[in-house]
Design an enzyme around this catalytic site. Structure first.
Site: not given
Length: 236
Positions: A215, A117, A213
């Site tokens: 993660e 990001c 994202h």
């Protein structure tokens, strides 16, 4: 390099500097969402947090096998020669300076790198690109703190396509995006609206920036596993 477990490469993760509360304390803190730490560990790495600081980047990178530039607040538009849009967040100079130094040194060393990001936007800006400072409300994030799920298409022949395949559904949370591309960068994923969702710099073993994202998805560690695989090779 001596490690407690040589099979686990050391992966630096950049952090926020913000006001935080825990137990009875309310203080300024260096922190990062646990999802980054978990993703690196579950993918086979040892996470090392890298808070903003005035120096020491070269020494730290000497000890690391890979780097994750985490998401976070808007970059200072002055870094790409623009005036701030009223909807752009306040600048975080210490973090911008710290991560810029880490990024440039990591690219020079060809250290395996994943920008998430803000990390992808920093990659673009540091290589001479610019940002769109505000996308249509609700298109890529929903306030407060709600991800937008959408599908992205990968560029044929890209490293990203090798890792993720021709397309993927991802979780986005950003209101800014790539405008002019930085030098030597190739867009390797786009959303349905044409927004650049991933970048790859030329001439590096493993350097990726993604606007989403990864993660946040504990069931899909492929990007982190790819980072770890290249970090293992680099650490030998």
């Amino acid at each position: 390099m001596t490690r407690a477990d040589p099979r686990r490469p050391l992966i630096g993760i950049t952090t926020y500097q913000d006001d935080a509360a825990w137990s009875g304390w309310h203080q300024r803190a260096s922190l990062v969402p646990q999802t980054y730490v978990d993703a690196v560990f579950r993918a086979g790495g040892t996470p090392v947090l890298l808070p903003p600081q005035p120096g020491g980047a070269e020494h730290l990178l000497d000890a690391l096998d890979g780097l994750v530039l985490a998401g976070g607040p808007d970059l200072d538009p002055a870094r790409y020669g623009a005036a701030a849009d009223p909807r752009t967040g306040p600048p975080h100079h210490a973090r911008d300076d710290w991560e810029s130094t880490l990024l440039r040194s990591a690219l020079t060393r060809d250290l395996p790198l994943l920008g998430v990001c803000r990390g992808m936007q920093l990659l673009n800006v540091e290589l001479g690109g610019t940002l769109l400072q505000h996308l249509p409300d609700g298109s890529h994030q929903k306030l407060p703190a709600q991800f937008v799920r959408h599908r992205v298409e990968m560029a044929d022949g890209s490293r990203l396509a090798t890792v993720l395949g021709p397309d993927a559904e991802v979780s986005c949370y950003h209101h800014q995006a790539v405008d002019r591309l930085g030098s030597g960068l190739r867009p390797t994923a786009r959303g349905a609206d044409g927004t650049v969702e991933a970048l790859e710099p030329d001439g590096h073993r493993f350097a990726l920036g993604v606007q989403w994202h990864p993660e946040t998805d504990p069931d899909d560690l492929r990007l982190f596993q790819a980072l770890i695989a290249h970090a293992l090779t680099a650490s030998r």
